[in-house]
Design a protein around this motif. Structure first.
Motif, PDB file in Angstrom:
ATOM      1  N   PHE A 249      25.244  31.877  -9.834  1.00 40.60           N
ATOM      2  CA  PHE A 249      25.999  31.728  -8.596  1.00 40.60           C
ATOM      3  C   PHE A 249      25.226  30.988  -7.500  1.00 40.60           C
ATOM      4  O   PHE A 249      25.838  30.492  -6.551  1.00 40.60           O
ATOM      5  CB  PHE A 249      26.443  33.107  -8.090  1.00 40.60           C
ATOM      6  CG  PHE A 249      27.427  33.779  -8.996  1.00 40.60           C
ATOM      7  CD1 PHE A 249      28.782  33.581  -8.826  1.00 40.60           C
ATOM      8  CD2 PHE A 249      27.003  34.587 -10.033  1.00 40.60           C
ATOM      9  CE1 PHE A 249      29.698  34.191  -9.660  1.00 40.60           C
ATOM     10  CE2 PHE A 249      27.905  35.203 -10.882  1.00 40.60           C
ATOM     11  CZ  PHE A 249      29.257  35.002 -10.691  1.00 40.60           C
ATOM     12  N   GLY A 250      23.897  30.922  -7.620  1.00 33.82           N
ATOM     13  CA  GLY A 250      23.122  30.201  -6.619  1.00 33.82           C
ATOM     14  C   GLY A 250      23.351  30.754  -5.223  1.00 33.82           C
ATOM     15  O   GLY A 250      23.252  31.969  -4.993  1.00 33.82           O
ATOM     16  N   ASP A 251      23.671  29.889  -4.292  1.00 31.43           N
ATOM     17  CA  ASP A 251      23.884  30.300  -2.899  1.00 31.43           C
ATOM     18  C   ASP A 251      25.319  30.748  -2.626  1.00 31.43           C
ATOM     19  O   ASP A 251      25.657  31.101  -1.488  1.00 31.43           O
ATOM     20  CB  ASP A 251      23.534  29.141  -1.950  1.00 31.43           C
ATOM     21  CG  ASP A 251      22.056  28.773  -2.037  1.00 31.43           C
ATOM     22  OD1 ASP A 251      21.254  29.681  -2.346  1.00 31.43           O
ATOM     23  OD2 ASP A 251      21.719  27.598  -1.814  1.00 31.43           O
ATOM     24  N   PHE A 252      26.164  30.700  -3.647  1.00 35.49           N
ATOM     25  CA  PHE A 252      27.559  31.090  -3.451  1.00 35.49           C
ATOM     26  C   PHE A 252      27.680  32.607  -3.540  1.00 35.49           C
ATOM     27  O   PHE A 252      27.443  33.196  -4.598  1.00 35.49           O
ATOM     28  CB  PHE A 252      28.444  30.421  -4.501  1.00 35.49           C
ATOM     29  CG  PHE A 252      29.916  30.721  -4.332  1.00 35.49           C
ATOM     30  CD1 PHE A 252      30.607  30.284  -3.206  1.00 35.49           C
ATOM     31  CD2 PHE A 252      30.596  31.450  -5.293  1.00 35.49           C
ATOM     32  CE1 PHE A 252      31.946  30.561  -3.052  1.00 35.49           C
ATOM     33  CE2 PHE A 252      31.932  31.725  -5.144  1.00 35.49           C
ATOM     34  CZ  PHE A 252      32.613  31.283  -4.022  1.00 35.49           C
ATOM     35  N   ASP A 253      28.041  33.238  -2.431  1.00 31.56           N
ATOM     36  CA  ASP A 253      28.140  34.696  -2.374  1.00 31.56           C
ATOM     37  C   ASP A 253      29.554  35.142  -2.721  1.00 31.56           C
ATOM     38  O   ASP A 253      30.524  34.787  -2.034  1.00 31.56           O
ATOM     39  CB  ASP A 253      27.786  35.208  -0.972  1.00 31.56           C
ATOM     40  CG  ASP A 253      26.292  35.106  -0.690  1.00 31.56           C
ATOM     41  OD1 ASP A 253      25.517  35.207  -1.666  1.00 31.56           O
ATOM     42  OD2 ASP A 253      25.922  34.905   0.477  1.00 31.56           O
ATOM     43  N   CYS A 254      29.654  35.912  -3.797  1.00 29.30           N
ATOM     44  CA  CYS A 254      30.940  36.490  -4.174  1.00 29.30           C
ATOM     45  C   CYS A 254      30.683  37.612  -5.168  1.00 29.30           C
ATOM     46  O   CYS A 254      29.554  37.808  -5.623  1.00 29.30           O
ATOM     47  CB  CYS A 254      31.861  35.444  -4.795  1.00 29.30           C
ATOM     48  SG  CYS A 254      31.429  34.995  -6.491  1.00 29.30           S
ATOM     49  N   LYS A 255      31.726  38.350  -5.458  1.00 27.12           N
ATOM     50  CA  LYS A 255      31.678  39.337  -6.530  1.00 27.12           C
ATOM     51  C   LYS A 255      32.663  38.886  -7.597  1.00 27.12           C
ATOM     52  O   LYS A 255      33.748  38.390  -7.280  1.00 27.12           O
ATOM     53  CB  LYS A 255      32.030  40.724  -6.003  1.00 27.12           C
ATOM     54  CG  LYS A 255      30.988  41.264  -5.020  1.00 27.12           C
ATOM     55  CD  LYS A 255      31.322  42.659  -4.527  1.00 27.12           C
ATOM     56  CE  LYS A 255      30.221  43.166  -3.580  1.00 27.12           C
ATOM     57  NZ  LYS A 255      30.521  44.522  -3.060  1.00 27.12           N
ATOM     58  N   MET A 256      32.265  39.047  -8.873  1.00 22.73           N
ATOM     59  CA  MET A 256      33.097  38.507  -9.950  1.00 22.73           C
ATOM     60  C   MET A 256      33.082  39.423 -11.161  1.00 22.73           C
ATOM     61  O   MET A 256      32.052  39.995 -11.517  1.00 22.73           O
ATOM     62  CB  MET A 256      32.624  37.105 -10.346  1.00 22.73           C
ATOM     63  CG  MET A 256      33.499  36.414 -11.396  1.00 22.73           C
ATOM     64  SD  MET A 256      33.002  34.699 -11.727  1.00 22.73           S
ATOM     65  CE  MET A 256      33.533  33.878 -10.217  1.00 22.73           C
ATOM     66  N   LEU A 257      34.250  39.539 -11.785  1.00 27.17           N
ATOM     67  CA  LEU A 257      34.398  40.252 -13.051  1.00 27.17           C
ATOM     68  C   LEU A 257      35.034  39.285 -14.043  1.00 27.17           C
ATOM     69  O   LEU A 257      36.109  38.734 -13.780  1.00 27.17           O
ATOM     70  CB  LEU A 257      35.280  41.495 -12.876  1.00 27.17           C
ATOM     71  CG  LEU A 257      35.733  42.217 -14.150  1.00 27.17           C
ATOM     72  CD1 LEU A 257      34.532  42.726 -14.943  1.00 27.17           C
ATOM     73  CD2 LEU A 257      36.672  43.376 -13.813  1.00 27.17           C
ATOM     74  N   ALA A 258      34.367  39.047 -15.178  1.00 27.47           N
ATOM     75  CA  ALA A 258      34.879  38.137 -16.211  1.00 27.47           C
ATOM     76  C   ALA A 258      34.914  38.880 -17.538  1.00 27.47           C
ATOM     77  O   ALA A 258      33.905  39.434 -17.979  1.00 27.47           O
ATOM     78  CB  ALA A 258      34.005  36.885 -16.323  1.00 27.47           C
ATOM     79  N   VAL A 259      36.088  38.909 -18.165  1.00 23.35           N
ATOM     80  CA  VAL A 259      36.291  39.651 -19.416  1.00 23.35           C
ATOM     81  C   VAL A 259      36.773  38.678 -20.489  1.00 23.35           C
ATOM     82  O   VAL A 259      37.677  37.876 -20.231  1.00 23.35           O
ATOM     83  CB  VAL A 259      37.317  40.784 -19.216  1.00 23.35           C
ATOM     84  CG1 VAL A 259      37.584  41.507 -20.531  1.00 23.35           C
ATOM     85  CG2 VAL A 259      36.813  41.772 -18.166  1.00 23.35           C
ATOM     86  N   PRO A 260      36.184  38.732 -21.697  1.00 26.25           N
ATOM     87  CA  PRO A 260      36.596  37.794 -22.747  1.00 26.25           C
ATOM     88  C   PRO A 260      37.971  38.121 -23.314  1.00 26.25           C
ATOM     89  O   PRO A 260      38.379  39.281 -23.390  1.00 26.25           O
ATOM     90  CB  PRO A 260      35.512  37.967 -23.819  1.00 26.25           C
ATOM     91  CG  PRO A 260      34.989  39.348 -23.614  1.00 26.25           C
ATOM     92  CD  PRO A 260      35.072  39.606 -22.135  1.00 26.25           C
ATOM     93  N   ILE A 261      38.682  37.069 -23.729  1.00 25.79           N
ATOM     94  CA  ILE A 261      39.949  37.200 -24.450  1.00 25.79           C
ATOM     95  C   ILE A 261      39.665  36.805 -25.899  1.00 25.79           C
ATOM     96  O   ILE A 261      39.180  35.699 -26.158  1.00 25.79           O
ATOM     97  CB  ILE A 261      41.029  36.286 -23.856  1.00 25.79           C
ATOM     98  CG1 ILE A 261      41.273  36.634 -22.389  1.00 25.79           C
ATOM     99  CG2 ILE A 261      42.328  36.400 -24.644  1.00 25.79           C
ATOM    100  CD1 ILE A 261      42.185  35.642 -21.672  1.00 25.79           C
ATOM    101  N   PHE A 262      39.951  37.695 -26.841  1.00 25.48           N
ATOM    102  CA  PHE A 262      39.638  37.449 -28.247  1.00 25.48           C
ATOM    103  C   PHE A 262      40.893  37.068 -29.026  1.00 25.48           C
ATOM    104  O   PHE A 262      42.002  37.493 -28.706  1.00 25.48           O
ATOM    105  CB  PHE A 262      39.028  38.698 -28.895  1.00 25.48           C
ATOM    106  CG  PHE A 262      37.697  39.097 -28.324  1.00 25.48           C
ATOM    107  CD1 PHE A 262      36.534  38.466 -28.725  1.00 25.48           C
ATOM    108  CD2 PHE A 262      37.606  40.110 -27.383  1.00 25.48           C
ATOM    109  CE1 PHE A 262      35.304  38.829 -28.203  1.00 25.48           C
ATOM    110  CE2 PHE A 262      36.387  40.490 -26.849  1.00 25.48           C
ATOM    111  CZ  PHE A 262      35.224  39.842 -27.260  1.00 25.48           C
ATOM    112  N   ASP A 263      40.680  36.279 -30.109  1.00 27.04           N
ATOM    113  CA  ASP A 263      41.789  36.008 -31.018  1.00 27.04           C
ATOM    114  C   ASP A 263      41.741  37.009 -32.163  1.00 27.04           C
ATOM    115  O   ASP A 263      40.948  37.957 -32.156  1.00 27.04           O
ATOM    116  CB  ASP A 263      41.739  34.564 -31.533  1.00 27.04           C
ATOM    117  CG  ASP A 263      40.497  34.278 -32.384  1.00 27.04           C
ATOM    118  OD1 ASP A 263      39.758  35.221 -32.753  1.00 27.04           O
ATOM    119  OD2 ASP A 263      40.254  33.092 -32.692  1.00 27.04           O
ATOM    120  N   GLU A 264      42.594  36.801 -33.166  1.00 30.20           N
ATOM    121  CA  GLU A 264      42.692  37.755 -34.273  1.00 30.20           C
ATOM    122  C   GLU A 264      41.430  37.777 -35.127  1.00 30.20           C
ATOM    123  O   GLU A 264      41.206  38.729 -35.879  1.00 30.20           O
ATOM    124  CB  GLU A 264      43.893  37.389 -35.148  1.00 30.20           C
ATOM    125  CG  GLU A 264      43.835  35.976 -35.683  1.00 30.20           C
ATOM    126  CD  GLU A 264      45.119  35.528 -36.329  1.00 30.20           C
ATOM    127  OE1 GLU A 264      45.151  34.418 -36.885  1.00 30.20           O
ATOM    128  OE2 GLU A 264      46.095  36.297 -36.271  1.00 30.20           O
TER     129      GLU A 264
END
Length: 760
Positions: A249-264
């Motif tokens: 994120f470097g100097d960019f201030d934020c909060k983030m949640l990233a969740v993977p999407i899976f295939d079959e």
């Protein structure tokens, strides 16, 4: 739980208590106090018991909050504060069992009141705060449980009311947008998006009610570093402004949640990303679990519209884009074009190296196709090794150039599997989308026709669709037959005919009487069409297994319904099978089920296979025949002599009859070479204990020559023309009845073989 959430929870509990029941305790323990006030953690009055009016304590409480703002956080100790020359205040915290402050207690007394001695006062205050603390803590727990239940209910409402049972592409797009929007609103996220990097797809939602974030920066980070990390680790990433992810994120201030999407196949095909302002509440483990469920829903939606192997959209999505494009073409008088791309010889690779090798090649080719196209071009995997491309606002000559780029790029692929190199090429058909294009169905069929023509011309080439192209017209006729044959199968429009095969020579009168079953199709004018008119289309579109099943099912039905059991068990019925049917792994099970359903004896059935079908896959055919013969079925080999190595493989096939190809038979009376071929085939069959059948017997001279050679059976117009099977069965039954009478008087009855053939 954060401090802010705890304070909010305690404040809610403080305001939920019924303090009237504590009035007697306060009056008894703090007799003479001017006022007793319960405050929240910010010092605001929640409940008060005063001798006179609010004016007695309000100024003092206000002054205290100004002088000591955090006094409710004092702890269990009691502090005395001078309010005026005449009054003092005793303050302390109301704590839970873990000594965490939940509120404050403010007691205002007159300095002159000697009844409120400090030690006694302190004891009473502690007693009151202890009782209040227990009650407030319990109320806080109940409130927390209620909030938790409400949150679970809202989560369930979010999950179950987010549609993921999708059939059509436009439904899927709407469902994904709705999923993103509802997720953002539920978690009060500033930005929520589904990203699929390989598919070049982003579905965002910006929540205007939340604190603003720079969308472009969030998008750039989500598509690059965040996507790479989540895809590599296959686990969610939670960033609450901590140092662990500062390199992303470097100097960019934020909060983030990233969740993977899976295939079959448990491969990452995308992510759900939520981003918030740095001052927003942290993302929690509960949030992570909830978004994991939403990612599963997103996966179901995506896999309806996007191919899991290549990442390209499926046929549903492609047809949706074609419908939209055709509307624009008609409205604006534009010219688009469509490509149908087919990987050459993919089935050979699948047969020799397995489907894993085929899948890998499909992926490699899909990358080459995508790299050869622009950002705005629509590309799809239509199925198997078939791809579709829509080139917008490009005339057919530009479509031809694009197809050549794709063909050239694919040809550069160096593909090897288990140290075996395979050449890679594609055949491509190009069809124009014009204002007068009838429908996307006709458009796709034109592109497919052109692609088929490219394959017929040698593969690894591009073919344009043109209305006056003879080859394309022939292919178009076959497509017409595709629908016609589907209707015939569905509505039982086929008919079974029979043609006699007679024993000749020394076997005449005592050998087996044969009848071959021919297939006919009713036309639109109450006439009948021979298989020569439709078998080519049936083979091209892999309908022969269905047609063969129809023949088997209806033949057995007619035999069981029209022949007595004794006559049926004294005869043998042979059914012709195509090469496609033999390769169908489910056909053996189908035969077993039909035999069990009808009750026919397997030894009464003989399956006829052409020499060409046998040679194409000798191992598979041999295994199929051995499995069938083990159960009592018999086999004959049709069109024998057409192959270059007929005698070489004959000894490996467990057949009972050889049917000599008619091309040799019809010239046997006038051509010495043909006579020699027939004689050689018969002699080999005789040595192997097989019987021979000659086709195309058109005159008596041919019969005489066949008898001279010693052939067992003959078939042709000279001996009997085809007729409806029912008539053949009637004649056959009456004939056997006469033979039966002869047998009872000492004569010799004939066994019967009926050859059921799809073709004629």
């Amino acid at each position: 739980m954060t401090n802010a959430k705890k304070e909010k929870q305690f404040n809610q509990a403080l305001r939920s208590i019924d303090y009237s029941k504590y009035g007697w305790l306060v009056r008894a323990g703090l007799r003479g106090a001017l006022a007793v006030v319960v405050c929240d953690l910010e010092g605001h009055r929640v409940w008060a018991l005063a001798q006179n009016s609010q004016n007695a304590y309000a100024p003092a409480l206000t002054a205290l909050n100004h002088a000591v703002p955090d006094w409710p956080h004092t702890g269990l100790g009691i502090r005395r504060c001078t309010v005026s020359d005449n009054t003092s205040a005793y303050i302390t915290s109301i704590c839970d069992a873990s000594k965490t402050p939940m509120g404050g207690l403010f007691v205002l007394v007159e300095n002159s009141n000697k009844d409120l001695e400090y030690n006694a006062l302190s004891s009473s205050i502690h007693r009151i705060t202890n009782v209040l603390g227990v009650d407030i803590a319990k109320q806080s727990e109940l409130d927390a449980m209620g909030d938790e239940l409400l949150q679970r209910y809202e989560e369930l409402n979010l999950i179950y009311n987010t549609q993921d049972n999708i059939k059509y592409f436009d439904e899927g797009q709407d469902a994904l947008r709705n999923l993103v929007k509802r997720t953002a609103e539920y978690l009060d996220a500033s930005i929520c998006m589904v990203t699929m990097a390989e598919r070049k797809l982003i579905i965002p939602h910006v929540n205007k009610a939340s604190a603003p974030l720079d969308y472009d920066t969030v998008l750039q980070i989500s598509r690059s570093e965040v996507y790479d990390q989540v895809s590599y680790r296959k686990t969610p990433m939670v960033h609450n402004g901590d140092a662990e992810h500062r390199h992303i994120f470097g100097d960019f201030d934020c909060k983030m949640l990233a969740v993977p999407i899976f295939d079959e196949n448990n491969e990452v095909i995308g992510t759900i990303v939520l981003a918030n302002h740095i001052d927003a509440e942290d993302f929690t483990g509960s949030d992570k679990k909830l978004i994991g469920l939403m990612a599963h829903k997103a996966s179901r939606i995506i896999q309806v519209n996007y191919d899991s192997l290549t990442g390209m959209m499926t046929r549903n999505g492609f047809e949706y884009h074609l419908e939209t494009a055709l509307y624009v073409v008609r409205y604006k008088q534009l010219h688009h074009c469509v490509l149908n791309i087919n990987i050459d010889r993919l089935h050979v690779l699948n047969d020799t190296s397995g489907h894993h090798a085929g899948d890998e090649l499909i992926k490699r080719v899909s990358v080459a196709i995508r790299d050869s196209l622009g950002e705005d071009d629509v590309v799809s995997r239509l199925g198997g090794g078939e791809f579709g491309v829509l080139l917008c606002d490009q005339a057919i000559e530009f479509g031809e150039a694009a197809a050549e780029r794709i063909r050239s790029e694919v040809a550069k692929i160096e593909f090897s599997w288990e140290n075996k190199r395979s050449p890679v090429s594609v055949s491509i058909g190009v069809a124009p989308m014009e204002p007068d294009t009838q429908s996307i169905i006709s458009l796709l069929s034109y592109a497919e026709l052109a692609c088929s023509a490219a394959k017929d011309l040698g593969r690894d080439r591009v073919q344009l669709y043109q209305n006056d192209n003879t080859m394309l017209i022939r292919r178009q006729a076959q497509i017409h037959w595709l629908g016609r044959l589907h209707t015939a199968l569905r509505e039982d429009q086929f008919q079974l005919f029979g043609q006699p095969i007679q024993a000749i020579g020394k076997d005449k009168g005592k050998g087996k009487k044969h009848t071959e079953i021919l297939l006919r199709l009713a036309d639109d004018k109450d006439g009948l069409m021979s298989p020569a008119e439709f078998i080519g289309a049936a083979e091209r579109y892999n309908l022969m297994p269905a047609i063969d099943r129809w023949v088997v099912r209806n033949t057995l039905k007619m035999l069981m319904a029209n022949l007595p059991a004794r006559l049926l068990n004294e005869s043998t019925w042979a059914i012709n099978l195509s090469g496609q049917t033999i390769s169908d792994g489910n056909f053996l099970k189908f035969i077993e089920e039909e035999v069990e359903r009808t009750g026919i004896n397997p030894s009464c059935l003989c399956f006829e296979i052409t020499e060409t079908a046998a040679v194409t896959n000798i191992r598979k055919v041999t295994k199929f025949m051995e499995q069938m013969k083990h159960q009592g079925f018999r086999f004959s080999l049709d069109d024998f002599g057409t192959g270059l190595s007929s005698f070489a493989y004959l000894k490996t096939l467990p057949v009972d009859y050889l049917k000599i190809d008619g091309e040799f038979v019809k010239e046997i009376a006038t051509d010495r070479v043909s006579a020699s071929m027939v004689s050689a085939i018969h002699q080999i069959a005789k040595e192997m204990g097989l019987q021979t059948i000659a086709e195309f017997v058109e005159n008596q001279a041919i019969v005489d020559k066949l008898e001279e050679i010693g052939v067992n059976y003959a078939q042709g117009y000279h001996l009997g023309k085809p007729g409806p099977l029912m008539e053949q069965l009637v004649d056959f039954t009456s004939g056997l009845a006469v033979s039966s009478e002869a047998k009872s008087s000492g004569g010799s009855a004939e066994d019967t073989i009926v050859h059921l053939q799809v073709g004629g």
